[in-house]
Design a protein around this motif. Structure first.
Motif, PDB file in Angstrom:
ATOM      1  N   GLY A   1       0.858  -1.186   0.000  1.00 40.02           N
ATOM      2  CA  GLY A   1       0.000   0.000   0.000  1.00 40.02           C
ATOM      3  C   GLY A   1       0.891   1.232   0.000  1.00 40.02           C
ATOM      4  N   LYS A   2       0.277   2.374   0.120  1.00 37.47           N
ATOM      5  CA  LYS A   2       1.062   3.619   0.028  1.00 37.47           C
ATOM      6  C   LYS A   2       0.465   4.736   0.882  1.00 37.47           C
ATOM      7  N   VAL A   3       1.292   5.735   1.161  1.00 38.80           N
ATOM      8  CA  VAL A   3       0.750   6.998   1.681  1.00 38.80           C
ATOM      9  C   VAL A   3       1.214   8.121   0.753  1.00 38.80           C
ATOM     10  N   VAL A   4       0.397   9.157   0.676  1.00 41.86           N
ATOM     11  CA  VAL A   4       0.859  10.354  -0.041  1.00 41.86           C
ATOM     12  C   VAL A   4       1.352  11.315   1.039  1.00 41.86           C
ATOM     13  N   LEU A   5       2.631  11.647   0.960  1.00 40.79           N
ATOM     14  CA  LEU A   5       3.187  12.563   1.966  1.00 40.79           C
ATOM     15  C   LEU A   5       2.884  14.017   1.595  1.00 40.79           C
TER      16      LEU A   5
ATOM     17  N   GLY B   1       1.193  16.639  -1.823  1.00 43.48           N
ATOM     18  CA  GLY B   1       0.790  16.941  -3.210  1.00 43.48           C
ATOM     19  C   GLY B   1      -0.392  16.176  -3.777  1.00 43.48           C
ATOM     20  N   GLU B   2      -1.150  15.435  -2.942  1.00 47.62           N
ATOM     21  CA  GLU B   2      -2.309  14.726  -3.504  1.00 47.62           C
ATOM     22  C   GLU B   2      -3.280  15.716  -4.138  1.00 47.62           C
ATOM     23  N   HIS B   3      -4.066  15.231  -5.055  1.00 49.94           N
ATOM     24  CA  HIS B   3      -5.027  15.978  -5.873  1.00 49.94           C
ATOM     25  C   HIS B   3      -4.332  16.928  -6.856  1.00 49.94           C
ATOM     26  N   PHE B   4      -3.407  17.765  -6.357  1.00 47.60           N
ATOM     27  CA  PHE B   4      -2.753  18.693  -7.294  1.00 47.60           C
ATOM     28  C   PHE B   4      -1.908  17.912  -8.305  1.00 47.60           C
ATOM     29  N   VAL B   5      -1.496  16.701  -7.920  1.00 48.27           N
ATOM     30  CA  VAL B   5      -0.698  15.860  -8.823  1.00 48.27           C
ATOM     31  C   VAL B   5      -1.501  15.475 -10.075  1.00 48.27           C
ATOM     32  N   VAL B   6      -2.823  15.410  -9.930  1.00 41.70           N
ATOM     33  CA  VAL B   6      -3.672  15.080 -11.083  1.00 41.70           C
ATOM     34  C   VAL B   6      -3.542  16.187 -12.146  1.00 41.70           C
ATOM     35  N   TYR B   7      -3.230  17.427 -11.677  1.00 39.48           N
ATOM     36  CA  TYR B   7      -3.108  18.575 -12.592  1.00 39.48           C
ATOM     37  C   TYR B   7      -1.643  18.989 -12.743  1.00 39.48           C
TER      38      TYR B   7
ATOM     39  N   ASN C   1      -9.822   9.575 -13.277  1.00 42.96           N
ATOM     40  CA  ASN C   1      -8.832  10.599 -13.622  1.00 42.96           C
ATOM     41  C   ASN C   1      -7.529  10.406 -12.856  1.00 42.96           C
ATOM     42  N   SER C   2      -7.188   9.167 -12.532  1.00 46.14           N
ATOM     43  CA  SER C   2      -6.035   8.948 -11.646  1.00 46.14           C
ATOM     44  C   SER C   2      -4.731   9.420 -12.279  1.00 46.14           C
ATOM     45  N   SER C   3      -3.836   9.937 -11.426  1.00 48.15           N
ATOM     46  CA  SER C   3      -2.564  10.477 -11.929  1.00 48.15           C
ATOM     47  C   SER C   3      -1.570   9.380 -12.283  1.00 48.15           C
ATOM     48  N   GLY C   4      -1.787   8.183 -11.752  1.00 47.71           N
ATOM     49  CA  GLY C   4      -0.827   7.094 -11.970  1.00 47.71           C
ATOM     50  C   GLY C   4       0.207   7.009 -10.857  1.00 47.71           C
ATOM     51  N   ALA C   5       0.163   7.974  -9.927  1.00 46.92           N
ATOM     52  CA  ALA C   5       1.167   7.999  -8.850  1.00 46.92           C
ATOM     53  C   ALA C   5       1.060   6.755  -7.960  1.00 46.92           C
ATOM     54  N   ASP C   6      -0.178   6.344  -7.641  1.00 48.52           N
ATOM     55  CA  ASP C   6      -0.359   5.231  -6.703  1.00 48.52           C
ATOM     56  C   ASP C   6       0.219   3.923  -7.260  1.00 48.52           C
ATOM     57  N   CYS C   7      -0.079   3.639  -8.534  1.00 46.99           N
ATOM     58  CA  CYS C   7       0.445   2.383  -9.117  1.00 46.99           C
ATOM     59  C   CYS C   7       1.968   2.432  -9.210  1.00 46.99           C
TER      60      CYS C   7
ATOM     61  N   SER D   1     -14.564   7.442  -1.377  1.00 48.75           N
ATOM     62  CA  SER D   1     -14.321   6.968  -2.734  1.00 48.75           C
ATOM     63  C   SER D   1     -13.361   7.949  -3.395  1.00 48.75           C
ATOM     64  N   THR D   2     -12.184   7.441  -3.757  1.00 51.58           N
ATOM     65  CA  THR D   2     -11.175   8.315  -4.384  1.00 51.58           C
ATOM     66  C   THR D   2     -11.756   8.962  -5.637  1.00 51.58           C
ATOM     67  N   GLY D   3     -12.474   8.154  -6.446  1.00 47.66           N
ATOM     68  CA  GLY D   3     -13.035   8.680  -7.697  1.00 47.66           C
ATOM     69  C   GLY D   3     -13.937   9.885  -7.439  1.00 47.66           C
TER      70      GLY D   3
ATOM     71  N   LEU E   1     -13.939  11.906  -4.871  1.00 46.05           N
ATOM     72  CA  LEU E   1     -13.190  13.076  -4.377  1.00 46.05           C
ATOM     73  C   LEU E   1     -12.403  13.740  -5.501  1.00 46.05           C
ATOM     74  N   VAL E   2     -11.840  12.930  -6.386  1.00 46.66           N
ATOM     75  CA  VAL E   2     -11.115  13.503  -7.532  1.00 46.66           C
ATOM     76  C   VAL E   2     -12.106  14.308  -8.389  1.00 46.66           C
ATOM     77  N   SER E   3     -13.338  13.786  -8.546  1.00 42.26           N
ATOM     78  CA  SER E   3     -14.356  14.523  -9.312  1.00 42.26           C
ATOM     79  C   SER E   3     -14.748  15.813  -8.620  1.00 42.26           C
TER      80      SER E   3
ATOM     81  N   THR F   1      -3.987  11.981   4.188  1.00 45.69           N
ATOM     82  CA  THR F   1      -3.137  11.368   3.167  1.00 45.69           C
ATOM     83  C   THR F   1      -4.008  10.660   2.134  1.00 45.69           C
ATOM     84  N   GLY F   2      -3.751  10.919   0.860  1.00 48.68           N
ATOM     85  CA  GLY F   2      -4.562  10.303  -0.196  1.00 48.68           C
ATOM     86  C   GLY F   2      -5.691  11.235  -0.594  1.00 48.68           C
ATOM     87  N   ALA F   3      -6.825  10.650  -0.905  1.00 45.33           N
ATOM     88  CA  ALA F   3      -7.905  11.468  -1.470  1.00 45.33           C
ATOM     89  C   ALA F   3      -8.628  12.334  -0.435  1.00 45.33           C
ATOM     90  N   GLY F   4      -8.595  11.965   0.848  1.00 44.03           N
ATOM     91  CA  GLY F   4      -9.326  12.729   1.877  1.00 44.03           C
ATOM     92  C   GLY F   4     -10.778  12.289   1.957  1.00 44.03           C
TER      93      GLY F   4
HETATM   94  C1  MEV Z   1      -4.939   9.252  -4.242  1.00 43.40           C
HETATM   95  O1  MEV Z   1      -4.108   8.379  -3.522  1.00 43.40           O
HETATM   96  C2  MEV Z   1      -4.157  10.402  -4.775  1.00 43.40           C
HETATM   97  C3  MEV Z   1      -4.940  11.413  -5.593  1.00 43.40           C
HETATM   98  O2  MEV Z   1      -4.045  12.476  -5.887  1.00 43.40           O
HETATM   99  C4  MEV Z   1      -5.488  10.827  -6.885  1.00 43.40           C
HETATM  100  C5  MEV Z   1      -4.402  10.497  -7.898  1.00 43.40           C
HETATM  101  O3  MEV Z   1      -3.259  10.967  -7.801  1.00 43.40           O
HETATM  102  O4  MEV Z   1      -4.733   9.757  -8.831  1.00 43.40           O
HETATM  103  C6  MEV Z   1      -6.103  12.001  -4.802  1.00 43.40           C
END
Ligand code: MEV
Length: 328
Positions: free
Chosen positions: A14-18, A20-26, A154-160, A198-200, A202-204, A282-285
């Motif tokens: 699994g992972k944590v986002v330390l 930049g979450e959400h802004f990473v999508v943009y 709309n995932s950024s791909g960071a998690d995978c 739901s991450t989806g 929250l991203v929406s 951490t993550g989508a919130g």
């Molecule tokens: C979710 O772990 C991280 C977000 O930034 C979505 C993404 O990067 O795909 C909320």
């Protein structure tokens, strides 16, 4: 490609986002770390042509957290169908139409921002591909990201990426990941709000915020970029006091775009009261987990003297996983 075995097993952390979450999508950078909690996928070739997925209930070690039991969660179908597609995509690529039984087990809960969907996609992709040959990480990551986008559009791909490679990394959508070498263990703690999200969705919701407040979003994204860059330097220097301050600033941005909750804020306040240098979601919130960083001496006392008002949030010290995806 020829089949080389009839069953296989792979796991992904699994992972944590330390930062930049959400802004990473943009296209702003994010910093992520893989954690020492894994999803395992066991794959067996079956007689028919169907792909079936089941999950096994396992206890989550010291976190005492509930584990992934997909059949029991209300939106399990939404997750399981894309996971079936994930396995199918690998078979299609390798030119096979065979039936598979996939058994998933997880050592952390689903839907709380710890990357269970990404870890499932990575573990399934790796396990199915290893029926044919020794899988290549870059390929696993690309394929798993395509599959994860069926769950979070709309995932950024960071998690995978982090679930495939492990460790700590600086990620941008444009340039992918850059490994960060921390000299020492980060004194991090994780608390679970127990609010599932739901991450989806929250991203929406952030997409809508961005569409109706574009100038403000641009300014916030600019701040997020500066914070992530500063955090990269602070990790390299092991400056955890600075890192804590940056986490607090990052949390303010996340509040501004509407992904924090009262409970998240309550847990953050609790951590800060207990001596943390910084804390954030951490993550989508929208629930999920809170991550905090402590002065190293307070980190151990925090866990040795957990008070009753905190116990229900299952605090546990976060250990970073440096292995990434593994074939067993
Ligand atoms: C979710 O772990 C991280 C977000 O930034 C979505 C993404 O990067 O795909 C909320």
């Amino acid at each position: 490609m020829r089949l080389r075995r009839r069953s296989s097993e792979a796991s992904a952390p699994g992972k944590v986002v330390l930062f930049g979450e959400h802004f990473v999508v943009y296209d702003s950078p994010a910093i992520l770390a893989a954690i020492d909690r894994r999803v395992h996928a066991k794959v067996r070739i079956s007689r028919g042509k169907e792909i079936t997925i089941s999950s096994v209930h396992k206890l989550a070690g010291s976190a005492r957290a509930e584990s992934l039991n997909m059949q029991k969660i209300p939106d399990s179908k939404l997750i399981l169908e894309p996971l079936v597609e994930c396995a199918k995509a690998v078979l299609l690529e390798r030119g096979y139409k065979i039936g598979l039984n996939i058994e998933l087990s997880s050592y952390f809960p689903v839907g709380i921002g710890l990357g269970s969907s990404a870890a499932c996609c990575v573990a399934i992709t790796a396990a199915v591909d290893s029926l044919f040959h020794e899988p290549i990480r870059k390929w696993i990551c690309t394929k798993a990201t395509e599959s994860e986008r069926r769950i979070h559009h709309n995932s950024s791909g960071a998690d995978c990426s982090i679930c495939t490679y492990g460790g700590i990394m600086y990620f941008t959508k444009k340039n992918g990941l850059k490994r960060i070498r921390a000299k020492k263990d980060l004194p991090l703690a994780l608390l679970n709000t127990k609010e599932r999200h739901s991450t989806g969705e929250l991203v929406s919701s952030v997409k809508s915020y961005r569409e109706s407040n574009y100038p403000a979003f641009k300014v916030l994204a600019g701040f997020s970029k500066i914070i992530s860059k500063e955090a990269l330097n602070a990790i390299k220097r092991s400056d955890y006091l600075r890192l804590g301050g940056l986490m607090n600033q990052n949390q303010t941005l996340l509040q501004e775009i509407g992904v924090s909750t009262k409970k998240i804020q309550r847990l953050i306040d609790l951590c800060l009261k207990k001596g943390a240098w910084g804390a954030k979601l951490t993550g989508a919130g929208g629930g999920g987990c809170v991550i905090s960083i402590f002065p190293p001496n307070k980190h151990s006392t925090f866990f040795s003297r957990i008070e009753n008002n905190l116990k229900k949030y299952e605090p546990f010290p976060l250990k970073i996983d440096y292995d990434g995806v593994l074939i067993h």
